[in-house]
Design an enzyme around this catalytic site. Structure first.
Site: not given
Length: 318
Positions: A147, A212
């Protein structure tokens, strides 16, 4: 969702698309469904083109001319692209090439290509928020490579075709768009948690939970993307997202549970086999460029977006 569509229309001045035609590639996916709703609501002339309807961009595209082409086709779910790595690469290379060849032959007015923030890998701390000129490092031999590298290939093809043929192509790099039309079983973090909430199950955080992300509500992100298509610079790339707040997965889980009143139901687990464990550690966009070029910026806070997303899943009985 009518208010969301109105929000997009006001941000981009939807009248610019009146009396124009749009070829929407990847029309049955998350972004594609939002765009179909928008175009239907405002009577924009468009053609949906999607593999689920038998239209494969890995084959030459033989269609009449459209004023605008939007290519948001791709296999973006980690579970799916890990099962279909070759097909994922094919869409990014063969599919992108076919779209660009079509655009040249039909002399379209503007082309919007969807890349991904995955092209940055894990940026260095002094490069967060991350600007478009940051050169990311992505391994070629990992579970995510099909990807991530595929999106780099897409961008390189757009760069080549722009310089070779002056094709009016713009590339956007979305940072974690979310909201209605996401697949509840696509194994992305907010979809997973919505499913767990609706099934009265624990919210699970993969790994140590320190990774994060920032999250951008779909109507904000789509307005920015369309702004790029209509007024961005040809041959350039644009970050699309909301730079605040940047939250660790543990912080996000606590925020999610607080907003939905689901406290005390969070647990950490090891990465499951169907999800790549080598995910980027931080991701946060610098959006100065897209704001400067389109005068559009995100306005939806996380609480509003999550409540809207939950309402969609409940209405759909998911």
């Amino acid at each position: 969702m009518e208010n969301d569509l109105k929000h997009i229309a006001e941000q981009i001045n939807v009248d610019q698309l009146k009396d124009k035609s749009v070829l929407l590639i990847g029309s049955n996916g998350f972004i594609g469904n939002w765009l179909k709703d928008l175009f239907d609501h405002y009577s924009i002339n468009y053609l949906g083109y999607d593999i689920q309807s038998g239209n494969d961009i890995c084959k030459p595209i033989d269609l009449p001319r459209y004023d605008y082409v939007i290519n948001c086709a791709g296999i973006a779910s980690p579970e799916k692209y890990m099962k279909l790595p070759v097909e994922t690469m094919d869409v990014s290379y063969i599919g992108t090439k076919n779209v660009l060849e079509y655009c040249i032959s039909r002399q379209v007015g503007s082309v919007l290509m969807f890349s991904s923030s995955e092209v940055y890998g894990t940026p260095k701390p002094d490069s967060i928020p991350t600007k478009e000129d940051y050169i990311g490092t992505i391994p070629t031999r990992s579970s995510r490579s099909c990807y991530d590298i595929g999106k780099q290939v897409l961008e390189t093809l757009c760069y080549i075709y722009y310089n070779k043929s002056q094709i009016p192509v713009k590339v956007v790099r979305p940072f974690n768009l979310y909201g209605p039309y996401m697949g509840i079983n696509d194994n992305r973090v907010l979809s997973n948690w919505m499913r767990s909430y609706l099934n009265n199950e624990d919210i699970t955080v993969y790994g140590d939970g320190k990774q994060t992300r920032t999250f951008c509500y779909a109507s904000d992100g789509i307005a920015m993307c369309l702004g790029v298509m209509l007024s961005g610079n040809d041959g350039e790339v644009y970050n699309i997202g909301n730079p605040t707040p940047e939250l660790s997965m543990h912080e996000l889980a606590n925020t999610f549970c607080e907003i939905l009143g689901y406290s005390g139901r969070i647990k950490s687990i090891q990465y499951p086999d169907f999800y790549p464990s080598d995910e980027p550690l931080r991701r946060c966009p610098n959006i100065d460029k897209v704001v400067r070029h389109t005068n559009i910026q995100p306005k939806t806070d996380l609480k509003t977006g999550l409540i809207s997303m939950l309402g969609y899943f409940k209405r759909e009985g998911l």
